[in-house]
Design a protein around this motif. Structure first.
Motif, PDB file in Angstrom:
ATOM      1  N   ASN A   1       0.813  -1.231   0.000  1.00 42.95           N
ATOM      2  CA  ASN A   1       0.000   0.000   0.000  1.00 42.95           C
ATOM      3  C   ASN A   1       0.844   1.278   0.000  1.00 42.95           C
ATOM      4  O   ASN A   1       2.016   1.270   0.335  1.00 42.95           O
ATOM      5  CB  ASN A   1      -0.985   0.008   1.171  1.00 42.95           C
ATOM      6  CG  ASN A   1      -1.946  -1.160   1.099  1.00 42.95           C
ATOM      7  OD1 ASN A   1      -2.425  -1.513   0.018  1.00 42.95           O
ATOM      8  ND2 ASN A   1      -2.216  -1.787   2.236  1.00 42.95           N
ATOM      9  N   GLU A   2       0.159   2.352  -0.441  1.00 48.41           N
ATOM     10  CA  GLU A   2       0.829   3.634  -0.589  1.00 48.41           C
ATOM     11  C   GLU A   2       0.826   4.399   0.734  1.00 48.41           C
ATOM     12  O   GLU A   2       0.182   4.000   1.700  1.00 48.41           O
ATOM     13  CB  GLU A   2       0.130   4.449  -1.688  1.00 48.41           C
ATOM     14  CG  GLU A   2       0.149   3.756  -3.052  1.00 48.41           C
ATOM     15  CD  GLU A   2      -0.698   4.471  -4.090  1.00 48.41           C
ATOM     16  OE1 GLU A   2      -1.505   5.336  -3.682  1.00 48.41           O
ATOM     17  OE2 GLU A   2      -0.555   4.175  -5.284  1.00 48.41           O
TER      18      GLU A   2
ATOM     19  N   ASN B   1       3.415   3.357   5.292  1.00 47.17           N
ATOM     20  CA  ASN B   1       3.749   2.072   4.676  1.00 47.17           C
ATOM     21  C   ASN B   1       5.125   2.111   4.023  1.00 47.17           C
ATOM     22  O   ASN B   1       5.840   1.105   4.007  1.00 47.17           O
ATOM     23  CB  ASN B   1       2.684   1.694   3.643  1.00 47.17           C
ATOM     24  CG  ASN B   1       1.355   1.365   4.299  1.00 47.17           C
ATOM     25  OD1 ASN B   1       1.288   0.582   5.234  1.00 47.17           O
ATOM     26  ND2 ASN B   1       0.290   1.993   3.826  1.00 47.17           N
TER      27      ASN B   1
ATOM     28  N   ARG C   1       6.251   2.055  -4.039  1.00 51.05           N
ATOM     29  CA  ARG C   1       5.254   2.727  -4.869  1.00 51.05           C
ATOM     30  C   ARG C   1       5.793   4.078  -5.343  1.00 51.05           C
ATOM     31  O   ARG C   1       6.967   4.210  -5.670  1.00 51.05           O
ATOM     32  CB  ARG C   1       3.960   2.900  -4.079  1.00 51.05           C
ATOM     33  CG  ARG C   1       3.424   1.585  -3.465  1.00 51.05           C
ATOM     34  CD  ARG C   1       3.113   0.513  -4.505  1.00 51.05           C
ATOM     35  NE  ARG C   1       2.719  -0.751  -3.905  1.00 51.05           N
ATOM     36  CZ  ARG C   1       1.475  -1.121  -3.653  1.00 51.05           C
ATOM     37  NH1 ARG C   1       0.477  -0.289  -3.924  1.00 51.05           N
ATOM     38  NH2 ARG C   1       1.206  -2.293  -3.123  1.00 51.05           N
TER      39      ARG C   1
ATOM     40  N   ARG D   1      -5.535   1.129  -8.330  1.00 49.98           N
ATOM     41  CA  ARG D   1      -4.198   1.399  -7.831  1.00 49.98           C
ATOM     42  C   ARG D   1      -3.421   2.233  -8.848  1.00 49.98           C
ATOM     43  O   ARG D   1      -3.663   2.137 -10.058  1.00 49.98           O
ATOM     44  CB  ARG D   1      -3.432   0.098  -7.588  1.00 49.98           C
ATOM     45  CG  ARG D   1      -3.976  -0.770  -6.481  1.00 49.98           C
ATOM     46  CD  ARG D   1      -3.642  -0.215  -5.110  1.00 49.98           C
ATOM     47  NE  ARG D   1      -3.967  -1.163  -4.056  1.00 49.98           N
ATOM     48  CZ  ARG D   1      -5.174  -1.334  -3.537  1.00 49.98           C
ATOM     49  NH1 ARG D   1      -6.175  -0.614  -4.000  1.00 49.98           N
ATOM     50  NH2 ARG D   1      -5.385  -2.224  -2.577  1.00 49.98           N
TER      51      ARG D   1
END
Length: 371
Positions: A156-157, A161, A199, A265
């Protein structure tokens, strides 16, 4: 002349078809790079190989790895009939797994494993599995040490995280160094792979971004890709090298569709392979770093496999001190309890027993109400 290695990292999305012979062989064939000549060593770094609850039972995972390893050997024999290969080592923690296949003529010794649990409550939902082994082509050749680290880091962003990923990444490297007595990364061929889940540093307008454009990708990787930026700052993976990334983001694709991203996403380069930098960087050669085709046998997951194929230099410094077993952690008992709870809980759910329990509870409540 150094050894040629081919390393593939692949998040299987808990759906690898290990129970279907033809589909399993097709998937393995798609994960091994096509080339006119064979490599000396093939490494599969797999994440989410099984369902979460299944991966809590070591015997189940080991059985699957034995099956996958034999399929890799069979596929290589079909491609290169005059050559023979063998499974040198396997390792796993939870659904993270490594399968290492080498030429049958190679000698392998000092095969050891190390593990790093980084999931919730120190469970095996996230973390890494690592293999150490010494390899030589023949008694006339020198031993060389290989350390293979396969990770599945926090997802996850967001900054929180991202910080988890940095911590997990550094802990994976630290564990390997301590367990295998690596004074310097240069004393071994250290290969770091996995669904690292890094990410974007800032929001990206997906609709306005052309991921097929090489210049756009270069700008995003240089300025926005978390791994590139954090490594450039010195926060992670110091002493490691990543070849130039020239492929589009490897996550998150629509299932059963080879070319389109899932709008839920922001696309990201989650799947990566790095190697320990050598004193003379030019000594490593014939480097090919590619995202492999999301062909029909691999459309069961939303990730794209990534492969690094390269010729390694012959090491002159050898790490041949006896290596120990994984270093015990004060959290091991709790970790094992959490993993077993996940395993048996998931098993009961798979048997639909929770529906029976809910029905019995409803009947009991109804009985008490009317009586």
């Amino acid at each position: 002349m150094g050894k040629t290695v081919a390393i593939t990292t692949f998040n299987c999305g808990k759906a690898f078809p290990y129970n279907e012979r033809a589909q399993c062989q097709a998937a393995v064939d798609a994960l091994l790079p096509q080339s006119s000549g064979s490599s000396d060593m093939y490494v599969l770094g797999l994440q989410e190989l099984l369902e979460i609850w299944e991966a809590s039972f070591s015997e189940m995972v080991e059985s699957v790895l034995e099956r996958v390893g034999s399929v890799v050997v069979r596929v290589l024999k079909l491609r290169y009939p005059e050559e023979d290969f063998k499974v040198a080592a396997t390792s796993h923690i939870g659904a993270m797994a490594l399968v290492v296949v080498v030429r049958s003529s190679f000698e392998v010794q000092e095969v050891r494993q190390a593990f790093c649990r980084r999931g919730m409550l120190y469970s095996n939902l996230k973390g890494c599995t690592t293999i150490h082994m010494n390899v030589r082509e023949s008694p006339q050749q020198s031993w060389e040490t290989f350390v293979l680290i396969n990770c599945h880091l926090a997802a996850n962003e967001g900054v929180k995280n991202r910080d988890y990923r940095v911590s997990d990444c550094n802990e994976a490297v630290r564990t390997a160094k301590e367990t295998f007595r690596l004074q310097e990364l240069e004393s071994a061929h250290v290969l770091f792979m996995g669904d690292l889940n890094f990410r974007n540093m800032y929001p990206v307008d997906v609709e306005e971004t052309d991921y097929a454009n090489a210049e756009t990708r270069r700008d995003l990787l240089r300025n926005c890709d978390e791994l590139t930026v954090l490594k450039g700052r010195g926060d992670i993976l110091q002493g490691f090298q990543e070849p130039l990334v020239t492929f589009p983001p490897t996550f998150k694709y629509n299932l059963d569709d080879s070319n389109t991203y899932n709008p839920k996403r922001t696309p990201a380069w989650c799947d990566r392979v790095l190697y320990s930098a050598y004193a003379n960087e030019e000594s490593s050669s014939d480097i090919q770093y590619t995202a492999m085709d999301r062909s029909e046998p691999l459309l069961f997951t939303d990730h794209q496999p990534v492969n690094l194929r390269m010729q390694l230099p012959q090491l002159r410094v050898h790490n041949l001190l006896p290596v120990g077993q994984p270093i015990p952690s004060s959290w091991d008992n709790m970790s094992n309890a959490v993993d077993m709870s996940i395993g048996y809980g998931g098993w009961l759910v798979s048997l639909k027993i929770h529906y029976i329990l809910i029905a019995l509870l409803c009947l009991y409540i109804a009985y008490k109400w009317w009586t």
